[in-house]
Motif scaffolding. Sequence first.
Motif, PDB file in Angstrom:
ATOM      1  N   SER A  96     -58.999  -0.031 -82.222  1.00  0.00           N
ATOM      2  CA  SER A  96     -59.704  -0.580 -83.378  1.00  0.00           C
ATOM      3  C   SER A  96     -60.897   0.305 -83.715  1.00  0.00           C
ATOM      4  O   SER A  96     -60.845   1.092 -84.653  1.00  0.00           O
ATOM      5  N   LEU A  97     -61.981   0.210 -82.933  1.00  0.00           N
ATOM      6  CA  LEU A  97     -63.194   0.970 -83.230  1.00  0.00           C
ATOM      7  C   LEU A  97     -63.769   1.576 -81.955  1.00  0.00           C
ATOM      8  O   LEU A  97     -63.260   1.365 -80.853  1.00  0.00           O
ATOM      9  N   PHE A  98     -64.869   2.295 -82.138  1.00  0.00           N
ATOM     10  CA  PHE A  98     -65.553   2.914 -81.000  1.00  0.00           C
ATOM     11  C   PHE A  98     -66.258   1.844 -80.145  1.00  0.00           C
ATOM     12  O   PHE A  98     -66.153   1.832 -78.919  1.00  0.00           O
ATOM     13  N   GLY A  99     -66.954   0.934 -80.819  1.00  0.00           N
ATOM     14  CA  GLY A  99     -67.842   0.035 -80.078  1.00  0.00           C
ATOM     15  C   GLY A  99     -67.309  -1.352 -79.799  1.00  0.00           C
ATOM     16  O   GLY A  99     -68.065  -2.212 -79.338  1.00  0.00           O
ATOM     17  N   ASN A 100     -66.030  -1.606 -80.075  1.00  0.00           N
ATOM     18  CA  ASN A 100     -65.598  -3.001 -79.939  1.00  0.00           C
ATOM     19  C   ASN A 100     -64.419  -3.229 -79.007  1.00  0.00           C
ATOM     20  O   ASN A 100     -63.880  -4.339 -78.967  1.00  0.00           O
ATOM     21  N   ALA A 103     -64.283  -6.439 -76.933  1.00  0.00           N
ATOM     22  CA  ALA A 103     -64.105  -7.658 -77.738  1.00  0.00           C
ATOM     23  C   ALA A 103     -62.682  -7.746 -78.277  1.00  0.00           C
ATOM     24  O   ALA A 103     -62.096  -8.832 -78.324  1.00  0.00           O
ATOM     25  N   VAL A 104     -62.130  -6.616 -78.672  1.00  0.00           N
ATOM     26  CA  VAL A 104     -60.749  -6.625 -79.151  1.00  0.00           C
ATOM     27  C   VAL A 104     -59.828  -7.048 -78.000  1.00  0.00           C
ATOM     28  O   VAL A 104     -58.914  -7.859 -78.180  1.00  0.00           O
ATOM     29  N   SER A 106     -60.669  -8.948 -75.548  1.00  0.00           N
ATOM     30  CA  SER A 106     -60.875 -10.394 -75.409  1.00  0.00           C
ATOM     31  C   SER A 106     -60.011 -11.150 -76.407  1.00  0.00           C
ATOM     32  O   SER A 106     -59.406 -12.174 -76.072  1.00  0.00           O
ATOM     33  N   GLY A 107     -59.974 -10.630 -77.633  1.00  0.00           N
ATOM     34  CA  GLY A 107     -59.169 -11.277 -78.663  1.00  0.00           C
ATOM     35  C   GLY A 107     -57.698 -11.283 -78.303  1.00  0.00           C
ATOM     36  O   GLY A 107     -57.006 -12.290 -78.475  1.00  0.00           O
ATOM     37  N   VAL A 108     -57.229 -10.171 -77.765  1.00  0.00           N
ATOM     38  CA  VAL A 108     -55.821 -10.099 -77.359  1.00  0.00           C
ATOM     39  C   VAL A 108     -55.555 -11.122 -76.247  1.00  0.00           C
ATOM     40  O   VAL A 108     -54.592 -11.897 -76.302  1.00  0.00           O
ATOM     41  N   GLY A 137     -72.676  -4.288 -75.631  1.00  0.00           N
ATOM     42  CA  GLY A 137     -72.867  -5.699 -75.989  1.00  0.00           C
ATOM     43  C   GLY A 137     -71.549  -6.444 -75.882  1.00  0.00           C
ATOM     44  O   GLY A 137     -71.468  -7.529 -75.286  1.00  0.00           O
ATOM     45  N   CYS A 138     -70.503  -5.851 -76.426  1.00  0.00           N
ATOM     46  CA  CYS A 138     -69.175  -6.482 -76.373  1.00  0.00           C
ATOM     47  C   CYS A 138     -68.681  -6.579 -74.936  1.00  0.00           C
ATOM     48  O   CYS A 138     -68.039  -7.560 -74.550  1.00  0.00           O
ATOM     49  N   GLY A 141     -70.523  -9.408 -73.230  1.00  0.00           N
ATOM     50  CA  GLY A 141     -70.007 -10.681 -73.720  1.00  0.00           C
ATOM     51  C   GLY A 141     -68.668 -11.014 -73.080  1.00  0.00           C
ATOM     52  O   GLY A 141     -68.419 -12.152 -72.664  1.00  0.00           O
ATOM     53  N   ARG A 145     -68.226 -14.313 -70.507  1.00  0.00           N
ATOM     54  CA  ARG A 145     -67.275 -15.370 -70.847  1.00  0.00           C
ATOM     55  C   ARG A 145     -66.131 -15.430 -69.842  1.00  0.00           C
ATOM     56  O   ARG A 145     -65.378 -16.388 -69.800  1.00  0.00           O
TER      57      ARG A 145
END
Lengths: 341, 391
Positions: A96-100, A103-104, A106-108, A137-138, A141, A145
Amino acid sequence: MSERVRFFQTGSFAVGNRLLPLDARTVQSDPSRSNSLTSGHRACRGCGEALGARYVLDAAMRATGGRLVTVNATGCLEVFSTPYPETSWRVPWLHSLFGNAPAVASGVATALKARGRTDIRVLGQGGDGGTVDIGFGCLSGMFERGDDVLFVCYDNQGYMNTGVQRSGATPPAARTSTTQAVGPEPGNVFGQGKSAPLIAMAHEIPYVATATIADLHDLESKVERAMGFHGARYLHVLVPCPLGWGGDAAQTVRIARLAVESGLFPVFEAERGEVTAVSPIRHRVPVEEYLRPQARFRHLFEPERRADVIDRLQAGADRNIERFGLLRAEERFGPPLGEGS
Amino acid sequence: MLSQIEGSRAVAETVARCRPQVICAYPISPQTHIVEALSALVKSGRLAGCEFVNVESEFAAMSVAIGASAAGARAYTATASQGLLYMAEALYNASGLGLPIVMTVANRAIGAPINIWNDHSDAMSQRDSGWIQLYAEDNQAAADLHVLAFRLAEELSTPVMVCMDGFVLTHAVEAVDVPGQAAADRFLPPFQPRQVLDPDAPVTIGAMVGPEAFTEVRYLAHVNQLAALARMSELAREFTATFDRPLAPLVSPYRCADAETVVVALGSVLGTLKDTVDDLRAAGVPVGVLGLTAFRPFPVEAIRAAIGPARRVVVLERAFAAGVGGIVAADLAGALPDREMHTVVAGLGGRPVTRDSLREALAAAFSGKLAPLTFLDLDERLLRAAEEVPS
Ligand SMILES: Cc1ncc(C[n+]2csc(CCOP(=O)(O)OP(=O)(O)O)c2C)c(N)n1
Ligand code: SF4
Ligand SMILES: [Mg+2]
């Protein structure tokens, strides 16, 4: 779980591998390995990150019976593996991106949980920049969680994909293209940077480990061990970059080993915030032996030897050795696994 | 069934009836009531089969939605203002990857100066992000557009933003017919992703693309958005057949047929505008209103058809581009090159847009005295005070 075997000879691991019973051999010795990151990609010759990713992914595939989905941050690994219209990935792979990336991932993992597909596991991966800087940060997080993700950081101590700039994982004194070897204190400044594994441990997640591409068997077994846990897990792998570090492409593995044996890169495991095992240093070397072959530290030896700076780096290594008990590992944690019962 | 309900709750209940599987959110006024209500629905078990993720930022919210959508889950989030800007990079990524995420934007101004009140600066700043943007005129439309949004997004593999005015709609209690579960299920089939991360059929999603194909990727996104225009009209008819009420998917004209001047606007200000037009019509002034539901894609044909022969267009803008002027007006000028065009910037940062001021502006338009760009109710006293501040 059967006990891990360690090899202590300095030569090729392949030799040792052949002496092992079949089920204790590395994933890479198995002709039916998944080849998750297959040949044809555009990594530089001798790229530690390509080597590390290949071992990590195949070990994760074995550990999950092939039920694996991967998420990748922007960086060398992403760029060299997916030049349009080709891909080197033989696993489901999302960039997706450099900084996420955490989080991606986590979404999966959350989607798989919602869809009742908990047989499928998730592995996120990124460079040190994507992990310890822009994605931090991601990552935090995802850790707090407790999302069911193993995140792997391939640490080549800089932003290599954009031309070797300094990251929060660049060691002091190292020359990068934003910490040039000029001025009264050439290279990266002392007293900055962070230890992502220790910060990961502060989240008290089930499993945190460091590894290097100098001990691939150890790397594989840590991936396997990480996959034995559920929840957020973190694996930080040192992967020398011949281009960015200015080293001989044939010496990548040796450089990684010297990072460990000098004490500059402590190799350990932790569970729920407590260190549970460290890889002992067998042949301790002065940091100079690690620094000398790398062009990024050349200014410490030319035009004259900077004993003051080398001493400061040595002090850092000494502190690691003390802090993690790298010489006294056997006293603290018993004999290394694979020796004794 | 009509019930007196807060706009945020109506949207939350409607989203729940759309059976999302992953909801992720980060709090920001005036979006909070929506995600709080959804969190309670998930936590109480009333919204089964759904995971609610409390993320650490809006950037993470959109990123979790990206991962969830790529892994085959129907994904939803909501934000506003600074939050929308904070996810900007991920917005472009979601549309570029063709992931059918649905998001509510509870429209709010952008700082500095920090301001929590309603205008459209947030959504307008992301108008080129590749997302479909739908604007709700009232809370019934806000609810209904979400049902349409999920269907449209998944059919076209593209993300959809439903914009509703912060506070004015999100916190207003009015009568809304929240879509029923059975009808919602009839209208919205289970999510069938176009591409999914699956170990049994591995795919690489998000690979690098260079000059050799990048233009084509963008061109196809454009074609897809244009296809959405026709599809939205069809789906609106199906919506009406299913839920037994109208839904304006592209534009909603009001007393435009014989109008000499048409005022164009988006969102809740349309209510006030219609009242103003009624006042003026009663006085014999030939004026009409055109509400835009769809801003992206921009419904050029529908706008031309609705505006008819009106020779003058006044665009009421709830956001503007410093150094240029109207944002919507720029697009309209392209669609209607032969009309007299005026931009009236109004209601920034929550300033009320009153009937009196609107009547005055429109009277000026009819007497040929309305400037091409006007800031409604500009407070001259404050401007003079600003000039007097010693430097
Ligand atoms: C938001 C954003 N900022 C900057 C970049 C540019 N960028 C792409 S890869 C990269 C460096 C990656 O470094 P690292 O994560 O350490 O991976 P490596 O290439 O070293 O393996 C940078 C700075 C980007 N793609 N996105
Ligand atoms: S620059 Fe370094 S990390 Fe990147 S491909 Fe080359 S060797 Fe590998
Ligand atoms: Mg790096």
